[in-house]
Design a protein around this motif. Structure first.
Motif, mmCIF file in Angstrom:
data_model
loop_
_atom_site.group_PDB
_atom_site.id
_atom_site.type_symbol
_atom_site.label_atom_id
_atom_site.label_comp_id
_atom_site.label_asym_id
_atom_site.label_seq_id
_atom_site.Cartn_x
_atom_site.Cartn_y
_atom_site.Cartn_z
ATOM 1 N N LEU A 143 -9.272 4.267 -12.344
ATOM 2 C CA LEU A 143 -9.680 2.879 -12.168
ATOM 3 C C LEU A 143 -9.431 2.096 -13.448
ATOM 4 O O LEU A 143 -9.614 2.608 -14.557
ATOM 5 C CB LEU A 143 -11.165 2.795 -11.803
ATOM 6 N N GLU A 144 -9.037 0.846 -13.283
ATOM 7 C CA GLU A 144 -8.778 -0.031 -14.417
ATOM 8 C C GLU A 144 -9.668 -1.272 -14.295
ATOM 9 O O GLU A 144 -9.760 -1.879 -13.218
ATOM 10 C CB GLU A 144 -7.301 -0.424 -14.446
ATOM 11 N N VAL A 172 -10.289 10.071 -10.784
ATOM 12 C CA VAL A 172 -10.527 11.067 -11.832
ATOM 13 C C VAL A 172 -11.050 10.462 -13.126
ATOM 14 O O VAL A 172 -11.564 11.178 -13.988
ATOM 15 C CB VAL A 172 -9.244 11.866 -12.129
ATOM 16 N N GLY A 173 -10.902 9.147 -13.289
ATOM 17 C CA GLY A 173 -11.356 8.542 -14.537
ATOM 18 C C GLY A 173 -11.319 7.036 -14.493
ATOM 19 O O GLY A 173 -11.040 6.416 -13.451
ATOM 20 N N LEU A 174 -11.569 6.448 -15.650
ATOM 21 C CA LEU A 174 -11.694 4.998 -15.771
ATOM 22 C C LEU A 174 -11.164 4.574 -17.127
ATOM 23 O O LEU A 174 -11.430 5.220 -18.149
ATOM 24 C CB LEU A 174 -13.173 4.604 -15.640
ATOM 25 N N VAL A 175 -10.387 3.479 -17.149
ATOM 26 C CA VAL A 175 -9.951 2.877 -18.403
ATOM 27 C C VAL A 175 -10.253 1.386 -18.323
ATOM 28 O O VAL A 175 -10.031 0.754 -17.297
ATOM 29 C CB VAL A 175 -8.449 3.127 -18.683
ATOM 30 N N ALA A 176 -10.791 0.842 -19.416
ATOM 31 C CA ALA A 176 -11.208 -0.567 -19.401
ATOM 32 C C ALA A 176 -10.717 -1.277 -20.646
ATOM 33 O O ALA A 176 -10.734 -0.725 -21.750
ATOM 34 C CB ALA A 176 -12.724 -0.663 -19.296
ATOM 35 N N ALA A 214 -5.664 12.365 -17.234
ATOM 36 C CA ALA A 214 -5.920 12.333 -15.793
ATOM 37 C C ALA A 214 -5.110 13.375 -15.030
ATOM 38 O O ALA A 214 -5.499 13.782 -13.933
ATOM 39 C CB ALA A 214 -5.615 10.943 -15.249
ATOM 40 N N GLY A 215 -3.982 13.811 -15.599
ATOM 41 C CA GLY A 215 -3.176 14.812 -14.933
ATOM 42 C C GLY A 215 -1.925 14.220 -14.312
ATOM 43 O O GLY A 215 -1.792 13.000 -14.139
ATOM 44 N N ALA A 216 -1.016 15.080 -13.943
ATOM 45 C CA ALA A 216 0.280 14.669 -13.408
ATOM 46 C C ALA A 216 0.113 13.811 -12.160
ATOM 47 O O ALA A 216 -0.698 14.117 -11.282
ATOM 48 C CB ALA A 216 1.127 15.900 -13.087
ATOM 49 N N GLY A 217 0.915 12.750 -12.101
ATOM 50 C CA GLY A 217 0.909 11.894 -10.922
ATOM 51 C C GLY A 217 -0.187 10.855 -10.878
ATOM 52 O O GLY A 217 -0.316 10.134 -9.879
ATOM 53 N N ALA A 218 -0.973 10.746 -11.939
ATOM 54 C CA ALA A 218 -2.082 9.785 -11.932
ATOM 55 C C ALA A 218 -1.554 8.351 -11.935
ATOM 56 O O ALA A 218 -0.556 8.029 -12.585
ATOM 57 C CB ALA A 218 -2.981 10.012 -13.141
ATOM 58 N N GLU A 219 -2.229 7.486 -11.190
ATOM 59 C CA GLU A 219 -1.850 6.075 -11.102
ATOM 60 C C GLU A 219 -3.062 5.198 -11.417
ATOM 61 O O GLU A 219 -4.206 5.557 -11.130
ATOM 62 C CB GLU A 219 -1.339 5.744 -9.695
ATOM 63 N N LEU A 220 -2.769 4.036 -12.006
ATOM 64 C CA LEU A 220 -3.818 3.070 -12.309
ATOM 65 C C LEU A 220 -4.076 2.179 -11.097
ATOM 66 O O LEU A 220 -3.157 1.868 -10.335
ATOM 67 C CB LEU A 220 -3.420 2.194 -13.499
#
Length: 595
Positions: free
Chosen positions: A46-47, A91-95, A272-278
């Motif tokens: 997530l962004e 899998v995660g979050l970036v802000a 996040a691992g291979a193939g991760a998308e924002l």
């Protein structure tokens, strides 16, 4: 400069109207054709963009949103992070965090949402170009400390330099303009009056402000210390030495890594691992669906902005809402009358306003309890004066530790501007029908009897306010009078004083709503907002307010926003003789009774 011909103006007007019609069609299509589309990627990060200030809630006004009045909202972010916490695809979050903020308590609400997301075992990374560019960045950095990792652009700074409250006083200006201030308050801590009557803090004003600042700073320090795994005293020492250049902030452990956006995103995707998308958090919410859409119904009503009589509104230019008593009271009535609703959550973020409008809304909170519908108030940045008035009879009140709460008091009066305008050559004369015809006039001071009458009005409002607080909160009236006097408190202090029941945000309010409705802690619930959103087409074509006032639940008039946008077009039509009020129209001067 020559004026355009009537023919050219005519075609310009027709063009404007055609554009408006096209916009309406496009908006309608965009509202109605939202089905289908891509899903949520199998590995999603997530962004969130915190550089944009978050609103409490988006008004039901598609026109305002189209004109830039929308934007990210607290309720959408809380819903997205709650949904994502248990979603295996996320899998995660970036802000992206900057130096600005959306208010202290609202920032605490956002921090709570991030903490809830992390509790699901998922990472959260914050990135900032700078926490204040040679300016304060306290609030942005405070938000960033809720993440498990903080990145800072090498050229950036950390404007961590402590909190400050600063008042503006206009007594000197008003004296120079020869504007008289004939106002009074109940009581000495109702400090909004001091803006016009003083040149600096009064002892009471300073006492209350210092107490609020100290409480907020204690919260600020404790939360940063917890987030950065530092001792509170170490954080206080660091703040005394701030602000910090980027490398200094890194050395002191205020940030984890220095890098640019591309480096941050590369590190996030690797983590996040291979193939991760924002995926933006609001797009995720649209695709994954909101939580709490099935189960026992709990109503949600928003009371945002200064309290006023009439309908709620939203100003897209200044991104400011108004809490209209007609809209909010109608929403509460609709929730009370809905047999499916088992509890009501009333979200309040308001600095106060009209006493009569506040009382109108308060009455519906009383009726909710009489109807057996528990009402939980959740407070945002501010619930002061009228904002506390509408909340005080709730079953439970929830506030963030930093919510500005209380201000149980009243102020009023008028500015005397006659001397100012006489200096400008404007003179006045009047003819009165009665002894008190000039009571509300800014050209005349109160008479001795008028001033006494005004004091009686202040006493009456203050007595009503404090009495209702005592009744609603179950407190002795003597205790209420001690903590009232117009004084503001933080939510943390208000809880100690009995003005608030629990500290927290949406999750706490929903827990209390479940409990009050007799539901299990994990019971499925449906959150339904009242008034129901009509959308653009519904607002324009859905008819009026029903056959009578009993049928009025509450609706935000989207058409009003559109009418304002088309007002210049209407004026041009009148100038061309093609609309009402054109050539030959008869008008009379306005008459204002009591002026």
């Amino acid at each position: 400069m020559t004026r355009p011909s009537r023919t050219l103006r005519f075609f310009a007007v027709i063009g404007a109207l055609s554009t408006a019609v096209v916009v309406l069609v496009l908006l309608t299509v965009s509202v109605r054709c939202t089905c289908g589309g891509p899903g949520v990627p199998a590995r999603t990060v997530l962004e969130i963009d915190f550089e944009r200030p978050f609103l409490e809630h988006a008004a039901d006004d598609p026109v305002a949103r189209a004109l830039g009045g929308g934007g990210p909202t607290v309720d959408d972010l809380v819903a997205a992070l709650e949904r994502a916490r248990t979603d295996d695809r996320v899998v995660g979050l970036v802000a992206h965090v900057g130096g600005a903020g959306s208010g202290f308590a609202r920032t605490q609400e956002l921090r709570d949402a991030i903490a809830g997301f992390r509790a699901g075992g998922k990472f959260a990374v914050a990135f900032s170009e700078t926490f204040g560019e040679f300016g304060p960045g306290n609030q942005g950095y405070y938000l960033a400390t809720a993440f498990d990792e903080i990145w800072l652009q090498p050229s950036g700074d950390v404007g961590l330099n402590g909190l400050m409250m600063q008042g503006s006083f206009y007594r000197g200006t008003l004296d120079k303009l020869e504007v008289g201030v004939r106002m009074d308050h109940r009581h000495e801590y109702k400090n909004a009056l001091n803006t016009y009557t003083e040149r600096a803090y009064t002892p009471a004003h300073r006492e209350a402000s210092q107490a609020v600042l100290s409480s907020m700073f204690d919260q600020f320090v404790a939360d940063i210390a917890e987030g950065r795994k530092l001792a509170p005293e170490a954080v206080r020492t660091l703040i005394d030495r701030g602000p910090f250049l980027g490398p200094e902030a890194h050395e002191e452990g205020l940030v984890d890594r220095l890098g640019y956006r591309d480096e941050v995103m590369a590190a996030v995707k690797e983590r996040a691992g291979a193939g991760a998308e924002l995926l933006w958090h609001d797009r995720y919410l649209d695709r994954a669906g909101r939580p709490h859409t099935r189960g026992t119904r709990i109503a949600v009503v928003y009371g945002i902005g200064p309290v006023a009589r009439g309908k709620s509104s939203f100003d897209p230019l200044f991104r400011e809402a108004t809490m209209g008593s007609e809209t909010v009271a109608g929403a509460l009535r609709a929730a009370i009358d809905d047999p499916e609703v088992k509890a009501i959550v009333f979200r309040v973020d308001s600095p106060g306003g009209s006493y009569v409008a506040s009382d109108t809304i308060w009455r519906e909170t009383v009726r909710a309890k009489q109807a057996g519908k528990p009402l939980i108030v959740s407070m945002g940045n501010v619930a002061g004066s009228g904002g506390y008035f509408v909340a005080m009879h709730a079953t439970k009140i929830v506030a963030q530790p930093g919510t500005i709460t209380g201000s149980i008091g009243v102020l009023g009066g008028k500015m005397l501007t006659r001397q100012l305008f006489e200096r400008l050559g404007v003179t006045y004369d009047s003819i009165n029908s009665s002894a008190n015809s000039d009571f509300f006039s800014e050209n005349h001071d109160y008479s001795a009897g008028g001033w006494q009458r005004f004091q009686g009005w202040l006493d009456r409002v203050y007595l009503d306010f404090t009495s209702k607080v005592a009744e609603g909160r179950g407190l002795p009236i003597e205790k209420v009078r001690e903590v009232a006097k117009g004084r503001i408190w933080t939510g943390a202090d208000a809880k100690q004083l009995g003005l608030v029941d629990e500290l927290g945000g949406w999750p706490v309010a929903l827990r209390l709503a479940r409990e009050a409705a007799g539901l299990a802690a994990d019971a499925d619930i449906e959150l339904k907002v009242y008034p129901e959103e009509k959308g653009l087409l519904g607002a324009l074509l859905g008819g009026g307010d029903g056959d009578n006032s009993e049928a009025v639940a509450a609706d935000v008039q989207v058409a009003i926003g559109l009418a304002e946008e088309l007002r210049p077009v209407a004026a041009e039509l009148r100038a061309l003789g093609l609309g009402p009020g054109a050539h030959g129209a008869v008008s009379t001067p306005p008459v204002a009774l009591g002026d």
